[in-house]
Design an enzyme around this catalytic site. Structure first.
Site, PDB file in Angstrom:
ATOM      1  N   ASP A  62       0.851  -1.178   0.000  1.00 44.00           N
ATOM      2  CA  ASP A  62       0.000   0.000   0.000  1.00 44.00           C
ATOM      3  C   ASP A  62       0.893   1.236   0.000  1.00 44.00           C
ATOM      4  O   ASP A  62       2.008   1.207   0.526  1.00 44.00           O
ATOM      5  CB  ASP A  62      -0.863   0.040   1.261  1.00 44.00           C
ATOM      6  CG  ASP A  62      -2.004  -0.964   1.252  1.00 44.00           C
ATOM      7  OD1 ASP A  62      -2.010  -1.868   0.401  1.00 44.00           O
ATOM      8  OD2 ASP A  62      -2.888  -0.852   2.122  1.00 44.00           O
TER       9      ASP A  62
ATOM     10  N   HIS B 110       5.087  -7.070  -0.026  1.00 50.98           N
ATOM     11  CA  HIS B 110       4.766  -8.371  -0.598  1.00 50.98           C
ATOM     12  C   HIS B 110       5.505  -8.591  -1.917  1.00 50.98           C
ATOM     13  O   HIS B 110       6.056  -7.659  -2.500  1.00 50.98           O
ATOM     14  CB  HIS B 110       3.251  -8.470  -0.814  1.00 50.98           C
ATOM     15  CG  HIS B 110       2.449  -8.376   0.454  1.00 50.98           C
ATOM     16  ND1 HIS B 110       1.749  -9.440   0.962  1.00 50.98           N
ATOM     17  CD2 HIS B 110       2.252  -7.344   1.322  1.00 50.98           C
ATOM     18  CE1 HIS B 110       1.141  -9.075   2.087  1.00 50.98           C
ATOM     19  NE2 HIS B 110       1.439  -7.807   2.326  1.00 50.98           N
TER      20      HIS B 110
ATOM     21  N   SER C 159       8.445   4.872   5.484  1.00 48.78           N
ATOM     22  CA  SER C 159       9.434   4.034   4.833  1.00 48.78           C
ATOM     23  C   SER C 159       9.191   3.966   3.331  1.00 48.78           C
ATOM     24  O   SER C 159       8.272   4.585   2.822  1.00 48.78           O
ATOM     25  CB  SER C 159       9.406   2.628   5.444  1.00 48.78           C
ATOM     26  OG  SER C 159       8.210   2.376   6.143  1.00 48.78           O
TER      27      SER C 159
END
Length: 297
Positions: free
Chosen positions: A116, A172, A259
């Site tokens: 995301d 991911h 991040s």
């Protein structure tokens, strides 16, 4: 001090341009756009050593920090129905929350966004040995600190994915892959907010980061550069080297803070959707969820 500029984003799901709510934006403008002695000192204190980030990280792991969770959810309109139901023991426990099964549908026919966040897309890095973020030049060789990896990806494609504190902070695999190697590169912990990057984009080559090498039968070599930032002292890998993983399976997660994940592909292995490239050319980041398809088919 430079004039404060709004951080505008393109929401891919709605087609609307929206303003980002940047946590602690006033402090970030002062520290990263200020030219005073105190602003310069602030930059050094936040990044020159990891003490402040470790202290913040330690506090966010205490039981007392969970008092901030309800107001944080409300302020940033976080959809808690997407996440596993649990009694969070600290703010960091909430920060590394896991998705419910099916909360992020995985596009079956495309490379996907690995996390995301807010994303920029580059189809071709071949015409230069550096690339541009918000108009500032950034060296791929400095980012990777590895001549062999630079030679593999210098003519390839790239996604820059920025995760702000309100975002889901697990990352991911973008394709079906085999995980080959993980290399840690020590460094500082500058903020990677858009406010900080506008002033000093080279923080990406100075921050603590991790190189994750993988291979895909369909796309060849893929590299993820996982970058820590202010209050992110730890980047976790939950996958195991040598194992095969399906697209969308978890690679790892960040502890508390903002991040970034940069994903690199070999030359001619992928073309991104035209509208994603168009937004990047306008220096507008695209809001996407992990699992969203990004490949031009």
């Amino acid at each position: 001090m430079q004039e404060k500029k709004k951080v505008m984003l393109y929401d891919y799901r709605t087609g609307e341009t929206v303003e980002e709510k940047v946590p602690m934006s006033g402090s970030l403008y002062f520290i990263y756009q200020g030219d005073s002695f105190s602003a310069s000192l602030g930059r050094k204190l936040l990044s020159g050593n990891a003490f402040s980030s470790k202290a913040a990280g330690f506090w966010m792991k205490t039981k007392w920090s969970k008092r901030y969770i309800p107001s944080f959810i409300q302020t940033h309109n976080i959809k808690m129905e997407d996440f596993e139901e649990k009694d969070y023991t600290s703010f960091d426990d909430f920060f590394v929350r896991k998705l419910k099964d099916g909360a992020r549908p995985i596009d079956g026919g495309s490379i996907i966004a690995p996390c995301d966040g807010k994303h920029l897309f580059y189809n071709d890095l071949s015409k230069k040995n550096s690339f541009f973020v918000k108009g500032q030049e950034l060296s791929l060789s400095r980012l990777l600190s590895d001549a062999n990896l630079t030679s593999i990806y210098k003519d390839g494609s790239m996604i820059i994915s920025r995760l702000a504190p309100p975002d889901y902070h697990r990352y991911h695999f973008p394709a079906d892959i085999t995980l080959n190697k993980v290399t840690h590169i020590p460094g500082s912990l500058f903020s990677v907010s858009p406010i900080a990057l506008r002033q000093m984009v080279n923080v990406l080559t100075e921050n603590k980061r991790m190189l994750v090498e993988m291979t895909s039968k369909k796309y060849g070599n893929i590299l993820q550069v996982v970058i820590g930032a202010t209050c992110v002292g730890t980047m976790h890998v939950t996958a195991e080297i040598g194992h095969k993983y399906a697209k969308g399976e978890e690679l790892g997660y960040f502890s508390f803070g903002g991040s970034m994940v940069i994903t690199l592909f070999q030359k001619n292995s992928i073309q991104f959707k035209d509208d994603l490239i168009e937004q990047t050319n306008n220096f507008t980041e695209v809001l996407l969820n992990m699992g969203d398809g990004i490949e031009k088919i």
